[in-house]
Design a protein around this motif. Sequence first.
Motif, PDB file in Angstrom:
ATOM      1  N   ALA A  74     -53.931 -45.602   6.492  1.00 53.85           N
ATOM      2  CA  ALA A  74     -53.120 -46.691   5.937  1.00 53.85           C
ATOM      3  C   ALA A  74     -53.191 -46.706   4.418  1.00 53.85           C
ATOM      4  O   ALA A  74     -52.182 -46.936   3.735  1.00 53.85           O
ATOM      5  CB  ALA A  74     -53.586 -48.035   6.506  1.00 53.85           C
ATOM      6  N   VAL A  75     -54.375 -46.446   3.853  1.00 54.12           N
ATOM      7  CA  VAL A  75     -54.528 -46.419   2.390  1.00 54.12           C
ATOM      8  C   VAL A  75     -53.761 -45.240   1.806  1.00 54.12           C
ATOM      9  O   VAL A  75     -53.000 -45.383   0.851  1.00 54.12           O
ATOM     10  CB  VAL A  75     -56.025 -46.357   2.000  1.00 54.12           C
ATOM     11  N   ARG A  76     -53.951 -44.054   2.391  1.00 52.53           N
ATOM     12  CA  ARG A  76     -53.279 -42.856   1.860  1.00 52.53           C
ATOM     13  C   ARG A  76     -51.757 -42.972   1.945  1.00 52.53           C
ATOM     14  O   ARG A  76     -51.045 -42.488   1.087  1.00 52.53           O
ATOM     15  CB  ARG A  76     -53.759 -41.613   2.587  1.00 52.53           C
ATOM     16  N   GLN A  77     -51.278 -43.609   2.988  1.00 51.53           N
ATOM     17  CA  GLN A  77     -49.836 -43.773   3.164  1.00 51.53           C
ATOM     18  C   GLN A  77     -49.238 -44.619   2.042  1.00 51.53           C
ATOM     19  O   GLN A  77     -48.117 -44.396   1.612  1.00 51.53           O
ATOM     20  CB  GLN A  77     -49.564 -44.431   4.514  1.00 51.53           C
ATOM     21  N   ARG A  78     -50.007 -45.589   1.548  1.00 53.03           N
ATOM     22  CA  ARG A  78     -49.488 -46.517   0.538  1.00 53.03           C
ATOM     23  C   ARG A  78     -49.922 -46.181  -0.891  1.00 53.03           C
ATOM     24  O   ARG A  78     -49.475 -46.816  -1.818  1.00 53.03           O
ATOM     25  CB  ARG A  78     -49.961 -47.933   0.866  1.00 53.03           C
ATOM     26  N   TRP A  79     -50.794 -45.206  -1.055  1.00 51.24           N
ATOM     27  CA  TRP A  79     -51.361 -44.918  -2.360  1.00 51.24           C
ATOM     28  C   TRP A  79     -50.367 -44.142  -3.223  1.00 51.24           C
ATOM     29  O   TRP A  79     -49.909 -43.089  -2.866  1.00 51.24           O
ATOM     30  CB  TRP A  79     -52.658 -44.118  -2.211  1.00 51.24           C
ATOM     31  N   GLN A  80     -50.062 -44.670  -4.336  1.00 52.07           N
ATOM     32  CA  GLN A  80     -49.196 -44.078  -5.348  1.00 52.07           C
ATOM     33  C   GLN A  80     -47.875 -43.521  -4.808  1.00 52.07           C
ATOM     34  O   GLN A  80     -47.509 -42.372  -5.063  1.00 52.07           O
ATOM     35  CB  GLN A  80     -49.942 -42.978  -6.107  1.00 52.07           C
ATOM     36  N   PRO A  81     -47.104 -44.319  -4.083  1.00 51.10           N
ATOM     37  CA  PRO A  81     -45.830 -43.808  -3.567  1.00 51.10           C
ATOM     38  C   PRO A  81     -44.850 -43.474  -4.683  1.00 51.10           C
ATOM     39  O   PRO A  81     -44.015 -42.585  -4.533  1.00 51.10           O
ATOM     40  CB  PRO A  81     -45.321 -44.946  -2.687  1.00 51.10           C
ATOM     41  N   LEU A  82     -44.945 -44.150  -5.811  1.00 51.33           N
ATOM     42  CA  LEU A  82     -44.021 -43.855  -6.910  1.00 51.33           C
ATOM     43  C   LEU A  82     -44.288 -42.484  -7.506  1.00 51.33           C
ATOM     44  O   LEU A  82     -43.356 -41.788  -7.914  1.00 51.33           O
ATOM     45  CB  LEU A  82     -44.124 -44.940  -7.989  1.00 51.33           C
ATOM     46  N   VAL A  83     -45.556 -42.078  -7.560  1.00 55.01           N
ATOM     47  CA  VAL A  83     -45.892 -40.753  -8.073  1.00 55.01           C
ATOM     48  C   VAL A  83     -45.271 -39.694  -7.174  1.00 55.01           C
ATOM     49  O   VAL A  83     -44.664 -38.728  -7.646  1.00 55.01           O
ATOM     50  CB  VAL A  83     -47.419 -40.562  -8.169  1.00 55.01           C
TER      51      VAL A  83
END
Length: 185
Positions: A74-83
């Motif tokens: 869940a964290v990786r899925q949401r981490w820095q999506p803009l990057v």
Amino acid sequence: MGEIEDAIERADREAFTKDPPKTLKGQIGFLLKQLGSARAVAAELGVTADSVNRYRRGARKHARADVAAKIDDAVRQRWQPLVRKRRQKQAAATGGITVETRARFGYASSAGSTDDGRFRRLTVHLPAAYAQQLFDARDAGASDQQMRGIIAEGFKEVYFQDGGSRAMGLSDVEINDIDYLDLDY
């Protein structure tokens, strides 16, 4: 997920400019900021809101293995999506995409040459147009076979035909029996 989609996901994960939180308390804190409430985080993870609050306070230092995996995902899925989006947009606009693979390539060609498939290990930089097609296909829910076709078409143009300077009789290229496939952009 298919091999191509997995490769795109790996390339996205490698795009992190800052590592996501490692501790359970940090991960839960991040998810609380993203989802807004302990109840929403609990629903996402399949645990109770009390468990989420215990993780947040540090009363529980470790989660069960299955819950810890869900938290990490869940964290990786949401981490820095803009990057990730910015890198994909750049690859699709100007940068292109590098494909490294070991697979069996077969092709249809003019008479007098062999069309027997054989294993090749290739690292080829495909132009931005192929990156755009690949991202569009993934976003549209294309099958792994359709995405393989896009990569095969790029290999045909860039590698086999060398941008139009050779093998002009080559009509179709197929990628089969993929040992590994890695993307970078």
